[in-house]
Design a protein around this motif. Structure first.
Motif, mmCIF file in Angstrom:
data_model
loop_
_atom_site.group_PDB
_atom_site.id
_atom_site.type_symbol
_atom_site.label_atom_id
_atom_site.label_comp_id
_atom_site.label_asym_id
_atom_site.label_seq_id
_atom_site.Cartn_x
_atom_site.Cartn_y
_atom_site.Cartn_z
ATOM 1 N N VAL A 277 -32.871 -2.606 -3.267
ATOM 2 C CA VAL A 277 -32.169 -2.329 -4.704
ATOM 3 C C VAL A 277 -32.829 -3.172 -5.573
ATOM 4 O O VAL A 277 -33.192 -4.333 -5.407
ATOM 5 C CB VAL A 277 -30.815 -2.884 -4.641
ATOM 6 C CG1 VAL A 277 -30.117 -2.843 -5.589
ATOM 7 C CG2 VAL A 277 -29.976 -2.033 -3.488
ATOM 8 N N ILE A 278 -33.292 -2.520 -6.817
ATOM 9 C CA ILE A 278 -33.811 -3.039 -7.931
ATOM 10 C C ILE A 278 -33.030 -3.023 -9.051
ATOM 11 O O ILE A 278 -32.001 -2.261 -9.312
ATOM 12 C CB ILE A 278 -35.246 -2.447 -8.220
ATOM 13 C CG1 ILE A 278 -35.124 -0.879 -8.502
ATOM 14 C CG2 ILE A 278 -36.329 -2.643 -7.162
ATOM 15 C CD1 ILE A 278 -36.343 -0.185 -8.901
ATOM 16 N N GLU A 279 -32.957 -4.065 -10.110
ATOM 17 C CA GLU A 279 -32.233 -3.928 -10.975
ATOM 18 C C GLU A 279 -33.003 -3.928 -12.400
ATOM 19 O O GLU A 279 -34.180 -4.342 -12.601
ATOM 20 C CB GLU A 279 -31.308 -5.392 -11.096
ATOM 21 C CG GLU A 279 -30.348 -5.577 -9.933
ATOM 22 C CD GLU A 279 -29.451 -6.623 -10.356
ATOM 23 O OE1 GLU A 279 -29.197 -6.680 -11.434
ATOM 24 O OE2 GLU A 279 -28.938 -7.071 -9.276
ATOM 25 N N SER A 280 -32.562 -3.010 -13.218
ATOM 26 C CA SER A 280 -33.317 -2.794 -14.461
ATOM 27 C C SER A 280 -32.589 -2.889 -15.589
ATOM 28 O O SER A 280 -31.333 -2.755 -15.775
ATOM 29 C CB SER A 280 -33.960 -1.236 -14.477
ATOM 30 O OG SER A 280 -34.475 -0.954 -15.576
ATOM 31 N N GLU A 281 -33.192 -3.439 -16.875
ATOM 32 C CA GLU A 281 -32.618 -3.517 -18.158
ATOM 33 C C GLU A 281 -33.017 -2.641 -19.002
ATOM 34 O O GLU A 281 -33.021 -2.865 -20.236
ATOM 35 C CB GLU A 281 -32.853 -5.128 -18.645
ATOM 36 C CG GLU A 281 -32.172 -6.117 -17.869
ATOM 37 C CD GLU A 281 -30.750 -5.992 -17.949
ATOM 38 O OE1 GLU A 281 -30.025 -5.518 -19.196
ATOM 39 O OE2 GLU A 281 -30.084 -6.351 -17.014
ATOM 40 N N GLY A 282 -33.603 -1.414 -18.496
ATOM 41 C CA GLY A 282 -34.221 -0.573 -18.942
ATOM 42 C C GLY A 282 -35.920 -0.694 -19.169
ATOM 43 O O GLY A 282 -36.170 -0.244 -20.083
ATOM 44 N N ASP A 283 -36.182 -1.318 -18.179
ATOM 45 C CA ASP A 283 -37.669 -1.739 -18.110
ATOM 46 C C ASP A 283 -38.547 -0.519 -17.836
ATOM 47 O O ASP A 283 -38.055 0.442 -17.117
ATOM 48 C CB ASP A 283 -37.803 -2.720 -16.992
ATOM 49 C CG ASP A 283 -36.820 -3.814 -17.011
ATOM 50 O OD1 ASP A 283 -36.770 -4.174 -18.287
ATOM 51 O OD2 ASP A 283 -36.116 -4.376 -16.127
ATOM 52 N N LYS B 97 -31.280 1.386 -17.220
ATOM 53 C CA LYS B 97 -30.507 0.140 -17.224
ATOM 54 C C LYS B 97 -29.479 0.173 -15.753
ATOM 55 O O LYS B 97 -28.841 1.451 -15.921
ATOM 56 C CB LYS B 97 -29.635 -0.485 -18.529
ATOM 57 C CG LYS B 97 -28.847 -1.718 -17.932
ATOM 58 C CD LYS B 97 -28.299 -2.145 -19.378
ATOM 59 C CE LYS B 97 -27.486 -3.443 -19.108
ATOM 60 N NZ LYS B 97 -26.835 -3.724 -20.339
ATOM 61 N N GLY B 98 -29.512 -0.521 -14.822
ATOM 62 C CA GLY B 98 -28.491 -0.505 -13.832
ATOM 63 C C GLY B 98 -29.206 -0.827 -12.397
ATOM 64 O O GLY B 98 -30.433 -1.645 -12.451
ATOM 65 N N ARG B 99 -28.734 -0.487 -11.601
ATOM 66 C CA ARG B 99 -29.248 -1.087 -10.130
ATOM 67 C C ARG B 99 -29.469 0.508 -9.580
ATOM 68 O O ARG B 99 -28.876 1.368 -9.523
ATOM 69 C CB ARG B 99 -28.091 -1.582 -9.146
ATOM 70 C CG ARG B 99 -27.550 -2.894 -9.908
ATOM 71 C CD ARG B 99 -26.384 -3.667 -9.080
ATOM 72 N NE ARG B 99 -26.778 -3.934 -7.844
ATOM 73 C CZ ARG B 99 -26.622 -3.698 -6.688
ATOM 74 N NH1 ARG B 99 -25.461 -2.483 -6.398
ATOM 75 N NH2 ARG B 99 -26.644 -4.257 -5.564
ATOM 76 N N TRP B 100 -30.739 0.487 -8.944
ATOM 77 C CA TRP B 100 -31.496 1.645 -8.401
ATOM 78 C C TRP B 100 -31.760 1.287 -7.004
ATOM 79 O O TRP B 100 -32.375 -0.053 -6.805
ATOM 80 C CB TRP B 100 -32.555 1.993 -9.221
ATOM 81 C CG TRP B 100 -32.037 2.543 -10.506
ATOM 82 C CD1 TRP B 100 -31.846 1.631 -11.610
ATOM 83 C CD2 TRP B 100 -31.535 3.778 -10.915
ATOM 84 N NE1 TRP B 100 -31.290 2.406 -12.724
ATOM 85 C CE2 TRP B 100 -31.324 3.697 -12.287
ATOM 86 C CE3 TRP B 100 -31.777 5.215 -10.209
ATOM 87 C CZ2 TRP B 100 -30.905 4.901 -12.925
ATOM 88 C CZ3 TRP B 100 -31.328 6.269 -11.118
ATOM 89 C CH2 TRP B 100 -31.297 6.048 -12.399
ATOM 90 N N ARG B 101 -31.903 2.023 -5.883
ATOM 91 C CA ARG B 101 -32.313 1.953 -4.332
ATOM 92 C C ARG B 101 -33.642 2.715 -4.580
ATOM 93 O O ARG B 101 -33.811 3.800 -5.043
ATOM 94 C CB ARG B 101 -31.256 2.502 -3.661
ATOM 95 C CG ARG B 101 -31.775 2.077 -2.120
ATOM 96 C CD ARG B 101 -30.835 2.560 -1.158
ATOM 97 N NE ARG B 101 -29.883 1.962 -1.311
ATOM 98 C CZ ARG B 101 -29.075 0.945 -0.857
ATOM 99 N NH1 ARG B 101 -30.172 -0.144 -0.324
ATOM 100 N NH2 ARG B 101 -27.847 0.235 -0.943
ATOM 101 N N PHE B 102 -34.655 1.840 -4.184
ATOM 102 C CA PHE B 102 -35.961 2.466 -4.094
ATOM 103 C C PHE B 102 -36.649 2.146 -2.531
ATOM 104 O O PHE B 102 -36.970 0.864 -2.637
ATOM 105 C CB PHE B 102 -36.748 2.038 -5.274
ATOM 106 C CG PHE B 102 -38.590 2.286 -4.927
ATOM 107 C CD1 PHE B 102 -38.761 3.553 -4.879
ATOM 108 C CD2 PHE B 102 -39.323 1.324 -5.148
ATOM 109 C CE1 PHE B 102 -40.011 3.963 -4.713
ATOM 110 C CE2 PHE B 102 -40.713 1.641 -4.831
ATOM 111 C CZ PHE B 102 -41.108 2.980 -4.749
#
Length: 502
Positions: free
Chosen positions: A478-484, A469-474
């Motif tokens: 920037v992508i946001e995840s809810e633990g996906d 979960k969190g914001r990640w740079r790929f």
């Protein structure tokens, strides 16, 4: 000693080799025998759990997972109350295998390491070594640590450059240093029988013996040899003199091979009355005084300042080949061996590699490089510019350039590991204990904020990644995840890398 496994509790530890089967939980059925480390890699009499518990014993033990319990053949220390995997590991490290010394040389983490084994096998010689070094530079790679492997001396125990193979050894070393290389030599704790060194060692009484008082002649992968008794201070002094003479002419350090427990019978007779496991540990302790060192086999060497390579892997896509690299490196880290090398790129098991040399899987070679480039130590042996086509070699260079980009971070983490014992490459469950990542062992965290997910399956160009979960740079986005779990596609030649955003 028997105790219950807790609900949703997962255990890691014991052997590095074959660690893809871990972790163990209440549904597991497994026997782990640590009384003798007959594997060809590191082992620790230690298990650690995601519920903040750990097991420790100063000696090896027999452990059984089954029926929701852990049964052990002797009393061991069971400590608890450390909250999670990270807390339990760090507590165990402080208590039983403390760090706090300088780690191996920084040179291991700055640039790729090169080993001459696959290129030359037993035919090591001065001309070929210089040609190999020049080829590294001519093909766009950086100078780094260069290991001259088995075959540079006349026989085992006579640790001097063969004058026939290396007529100008000191000049060669100066030349290699001038090109930016640090130079290591392969050695082992064995002595070839029917040689002057064997007779001398026998007269000095510095050899391991069998119960009838005769020197042990053990069969290992290169034949039959006597074995140095490292529990005898006179044996250590005898070896010291030879290695220091090599250091004086410019050798930087040594690859300490051998000392596998499986080559020492249980009834060995030694000056220090040590077990085969303890003899292997003495080899590690000896190696630790050199900043340039490499080990492959160890027992209870957690906490030591050693560059620990994974055992030779076959050139295949299986769980004993490329798919073992990330799980085994993660297991190294959680058992106190943070300075790991995921074998030689392409596979270091040379008989298997040679059998495949006419039909080399270039995709596998590339994927191995992508896996290794962001692990603690990246090591080549087979020259990729020789065995690969141009397109595949260009992909190798991309992974090397990625390594260069992250080298300062890897070096920083190596220094941190030397002080604290924290792994460089970490389980997802180590950094995200509430994420449900206990069984994720094909991706890893490089420190706290860089997620690396290499592709380990043939024919794939993308893979599913468990993104916390969190914001990640790929790749600039920037992508946001809810633990996906996300299917991601990396650029060609590099693994998937996500950096945590502030």
């Amino acid at each position: 000693m028997v105790f219950s496994i807790l609900e949703n509790e997962y255990w890691y530890g014991g052997y590095v080799f074959g660690s893809y089967v871990q972790p163990y939980d209440a549904s597991s059925e497994a026997d782990i025998d640590l009384r003798r480390n007959d594997s060809t890699n590191q082992a620790m009499p230690f298990f650690v759990s995601t519920k903040g518990r750990y097991l420790w014993c100063d000696e090896g033990f027999l452990l059984h997972f089954g029926g929701g319990n852990i049964a052990i053949d002797r009393d061991v220390e069971l400590r608890e109350g450390y909250v999670n995997l990270k807390g339990a590991y760090l507590a165990a490290s402080r208590e039983h295998f403390p760090f706090g010394k300088e780690g191996p040389s920084d040179e291991f983490f700055k640039n790729p390491v090169y080993n001459s084994w696959i290129e030359l096998t037993f035919w090591q010689n001065e001309e070929a070594i210089l040609k190999y070094a020049d080829s590294i530079l001519d093909n766009g790679m950086s100078a780094g640590v260069l290991m001259i492997d088995d075959g540079w001396s006349d026989y085992y125990g006579k640790w001097e450059f063969s004058k026939e193979k290396f007529p100008h050894a000191e000049e060669m070393l100066k030349t290699l240093h001038s090109k930016g290389f640090s130079v290591m030599l392969w050695i082992c704790p064995y002595i070839t029988p029917d040689t002057l060194q064997y007779r001398q060692a026998k007269e000095m009484d510095i050899l391991i013996k069998v119960p009838d008082g005769k020197p042990l002649i053990t069969e290992w992968w290169n034949g039959y040899s006597a074995a140095l008794d490292l529990s005898n201070p006179a044996a250590v002094e005898w070896l010291d003199k030879q290695l220091e003479a090599l250091r004086e002419i410019g050798v930087d350090g040594f690859k300490f091979d051998g000392a596998d427990v499986l080559y020492y019978p249980d009834d060995i007779m030694t000056a220090g009355s040590v077990t085969p496991n303890e003899m292997a540990r003495l080899w590690c302790a000896y190696a630790e005084k050199y900043a340039f060192n490499e080990l492959r086999m160890a027992f209870k060497a957690g906490g030591m300042a050693l560059m620990q390579r994974l055992c030779d892997k076959p050139h295949n896509w299986g769980e004993e080949g490329i798919r073992a690299l990330v799980p085994d490196t993660l297991m190294q880290g959680i058992t106190g061996h943070p300075f790991g090398s995921p074998d030689m790129i392409g596979g270091g098991e040379y008989m298997n590699f040679r059998e495949n040399s006419g039909n080399l899987d270039q995709e596998l070679f590339n994927r191995h490089s992508e896996i290794a480039c962001l692990l603690p130590v990246m090591q080549f042996s087979a020259a990729p510019w020789r065995v690969l086509g141009k397109e595949s070699y260009d992909r190798i260079l991309k992974s090397v350039r990625l390594r260069e980009r992250y080298a300062p971070k890897i070096l920083e983490l190596a220094h941190h590991a030397a002080r604290t014992g924290e792994p460089v490459a970490r389980y997802m469950a180590y950094e995200f204990p509430e994420g449900g990542y206990e069984r994720v062992n094909d991706q890893f965290m490089l420190g706290e904020d860089i997620l690396v997910a290499p592709i380990c399956e043939k024919g794939r160009t993308s893979r599913n990644v468990a993104v916390p979960k969190g914001r990640w740079r790929f790749q600039g986005t920037v992508i946001e995840s809810e633990g996906d779990v996300m299917e991601l596609t990396p650029e060609e030649g590099v693994p998937i890398v996500l950096e945590k955003c502030e």
